[in-house]
Write an enzyme that holds these catalytic residues in place. Structure first.
Site, PDB file in Angstrom:
ATOM      1  N   CYS B  79       0.834  -1.206   0.000  1.00 15.91           N
ATOM      2  CA  CYS B  79       0.000   0.000   0.000  1.00 15.91           C
ATOM      3  C   CYS B  79       0.869   1.256   0.000  1.00 15.91           C
ATOM      4  O   CYS B  79       1.487   1.559  -1.012  1.00 15.91           O
ATOM      5  CB  CYS B  79      -0.988  -0.041   1.173  1.00 15.91           C
ATOM      6  SG  CYS B  79      -2.332   1.134   1.010  1.00 15.91           S
ATOM      7  N   HIS B 178      -3.008  -5.378   1.532  1.00 14.45           N
ATOM      8  CA  HIS B 178      -2.356  -5.653   2.818  1.00 14.45           C
ATOM      9  C   HIS B 178      -2.359  -7.134   3.195  1.00 14.45           C
ATOM     10  O   HIS B 178      -3.195  -7.552   3.997  1.00 14.45           O
ATOM     11  CB  HIS B 178      -3.068  -4.873   3.929  1.00 14.45           C
ATOM     12  CG  HIS B 178      -2.935  -3.394   3.809  1.00 14.45           C
ATOM     13  ND1 HIS B 178      -1.789  -2.725   4.153  1.00 14.45           N
ATOM     14  CD2 HIS B 178      -3.793  -2.445   3.358  1.00 14.45           C
ATOM     15  CE1 HIS B 178      -1.944  -1.433   3.942  1.00 14.45           C
ATOM     16  NE2 HIS B 178      -3.158  -1.235   3.453  1.00 14.45           N
ATOM     17  N   GLU B 180      -0.551  -8.487   5.225  1.00 12.44           N
ATOM     18  CA  GLU B 180      -0.243  -8.583   6.653  1.00 12.44           C
ATOM     19  C   GLU B 180      -1.484  -8.524   7.534  1.00 12.44           C
ATOM     20  O   GLU B 180      -1.420  -8.847   8.722  1.00 12.44           O
ATOM     21  CB  GLU B 180       0.753  -7.470   7.050  1.00 12.44           C
ATOM     22  CG  GLU B 180       0.206  -6.036   7.073  1.00 12.44           C
ATOM     23  CD  GLU B 180       0.129  -5.357   5.696  1.00 12.44           C
ATOM     24  OE1 GLU B 180       0.274  -6.052   4.670  1.00 12.44           O
ATOM     25  OE2 GLU B 180      -0.090  -4.123   5.673  1.00 12.44           O
TER      26      GLU B 180
END
Lengths: 301, 196
Positions: B79, B178, B180
């Protein structure tokens, strides 16, 4: 109504909301009252701005009912900056929240700084696509707000005071409450949930994680780079600065210094460097000298 | 002993990346100063705010050291991290918001291209070109950028509805979303394998 915690679509939406809070970590969110201040905040490196008509220290001075900001003013700020724009609604005022959602604000703060609109209930935040942040003084209050769907918590501190003492008290109270949960046996968590006045499933989740299930930020009375560092070292993941910047003598360098102080919160040499030549901090008012009726932190249920 | 994986820890969700890498058994260390780049084997530039990251990278004197690092070691940007890696921004003039990409990954990126937070979404993406696995990956897009053009040196490795959302150039990987934030560690694993 469907239990949001068992609904996959709501769960996915909730993860997006908490996700935005994750992106703001290690940054500074600054209160601004017009587009020019928003630009100064963005230039200084703020991760987001909170658009409001009067900073908390002016709300204290001028009195009257403090409400959601004018949509026109929020739109001007949205047009000026590319960072997320937040705005406040009165506690329980879900119609103000609907208006802010229609405006496309990135985060709503259901805030004790404004005059409460409901003496018992907060907004049911899972109803909204926009994420919410709420204030807390202790773990029970934090977990009630998370139960309602808050995607980020912050300490209440004492807004507009320039005095960090209440933010410290509230951050320590939340941390202490979590430490207690972690020491408990599973069969003690229901009684603790009852004592906290908090939803059981959120209590269990917090005990397992050893931290709040959403990011935990500090707010209320932060006025200097050292204040910001103090809150980060006490466990805050980001810092809100309300009156501390634009009620100070020279806002732009102070804003930049507080941004640096959050990134390098554990580096005293760097903190010393950024604390040089900042002009006067906001004058402020000692919380311990205020009447109970003047304090905002008691608002919220 | 191999070096730990670095996390650019100026601002953003580096803690989520730390967790993802720890799940894969990797040691990590935070990078905030140029000298710390010598102590890591690869680097993750996390999600966050690209305006803030630009300023903190400049103030920390990290721009040139990051470019030098990326020419030798694997770098992942998610991002805002991808925005930092990119070569050019579309839809805004240099200096409008003060965001200065590092020019490490040959692609043009448009910031906040899907809209504001209420336009954030979760959707399946196709990462077959990255790791050969044709199963879709659930991807979380938050105030996400769009990849508007990809230069000759780079290749599209992840797509969403046919549109590029992941770009690779050598061992540098940029994603608009994302990985994560979900528990699926597949894309972090693929990144670590770029280092060989």
């Amino acid at each position: 109504m469907e239990n949001p915690w068992n609904n996959e679509a709501v769960g996915e939406l909730y993860r997006q909301k908490v996700g935005l809070a994750e992106m703001l970590k290690g940054g500074v969110i600054m209160d601004v009252t017009n587009a020019q201040q928003a630009k100064i905040a963005e230039e200084a490196g703020a991760v987001a701005v909170m658009a409001l008509e009067r900073i908390p220290s002016d709300i204290r001075k001028t009195g009257g009912i403090a409400r959601m900001s004018q949509p026109g003013m929020i739109k001007e700020i949205q047009a000026m900056v590319s960072i997320p724009v937040m705005a406040k609604v009165r506690i329980g005022h879900f119609a103000e929240a609907q208006i802010l959602e229609a405006l496309g604000v990135d985060f709503i703060d259901e805030s004790e700084v404004l005059t409460p609109a409901d003496n018992e209930n907060h907004v049911y935040k899972h109803d909204f696509k926009v994420p919410f942040v709420c204030g807390c003084r202790n773990l029970g209050e934090a977990l009630r707000r998370i139960g309602e769907g808050a995607a980020m918590m912050r300490t209440k501190g004492e807004a507009g005071s320039g005095d960090v003492v209440e933010a410290v008290t509230h951050m320590r109270a939340v941390t202490e409450g979590i430490r207690r949960l972690q020491m408990m046996r599973t069969d003690e968590l229901m009684a603790e949930a009852k004592r906290l006045g908090a939803p059981y499933h959120v209590v269990v989740e917090t005990a397992e994680l050893g931290k709040l299930p959403v990011p935990n930020f500090a707010a209320g009375g932060i006025a200097t780079p050292a204040d910001a560092s103090l809150m980060m070292q006490l466990g805050a993941e980001t810092v809100f600065v309300g009156s501390g910047i634009f009620a100070s003598e020279d806002p732009a360098p102070r804003a930049k210094a507080i941004v640096d102080a959050v990134t390098f919160h554990d580096d005293p040499a760097k903190l010393m460097e950024v604390s040089m030549k900042l002009g006067e901090a906001m004058k402020g008012r000692a919380v311990n000298e205020m009447d109970e009726s003047e304090k905002m932190a008691g608002r919220g249920w | 002993m191999s070096l730990p994986v670095g996390l650019l820890a100026l601002q953003g969700d580096f803690e989520m990346h730390r967790q993802a890498l720890a799940d894969l058994g990797h040691e990590t260390r935070f990078v905030r100063r140029p000298a710390e780049l010598a102590e890591v084997s690869a680097l993750v530039i996390p999600g966050g705010e690209s305006t803030t990251l630009t300023r903190l990278v400049a103030r920390a004197g990290l721009a040139d050291p990051l470019r030098a690092f990326a020419s030798e070691r694997p770098v992942l940007g998610t991002c805002a991290g991808l925005i930092m890696l990119s070569s050019e921004l579309a839809g805004e003039k240099q200096g409008d918001f003060g965001v200065e990409p590092l020019g490490i990954l040959d692609c043009v990126v448009s910031r906040n291209a899907y809209g504001r937070q209420i336009d954030s979404f979760t959707a399946p993406v196709d990462a077959t070109a990255l790791d050969g696995d044709s199963a879709p990956v659930r991807a979380v897009f938050i105030r996400a950028p769009r990849i508007m053009a990809v230069g000759a040196g780079a290749q599209v490795v992840v797509t969403h509805e046919g549109e590029p959302v992941g770009v690779r150039q050598g061992a540098v990987l940029g994603l608009t979303f994302h990985p994560e934030l979900t528990s699926d560690r597949r894309l972090h694993r693929a990144f670590l394998e770029l280092g060989g």
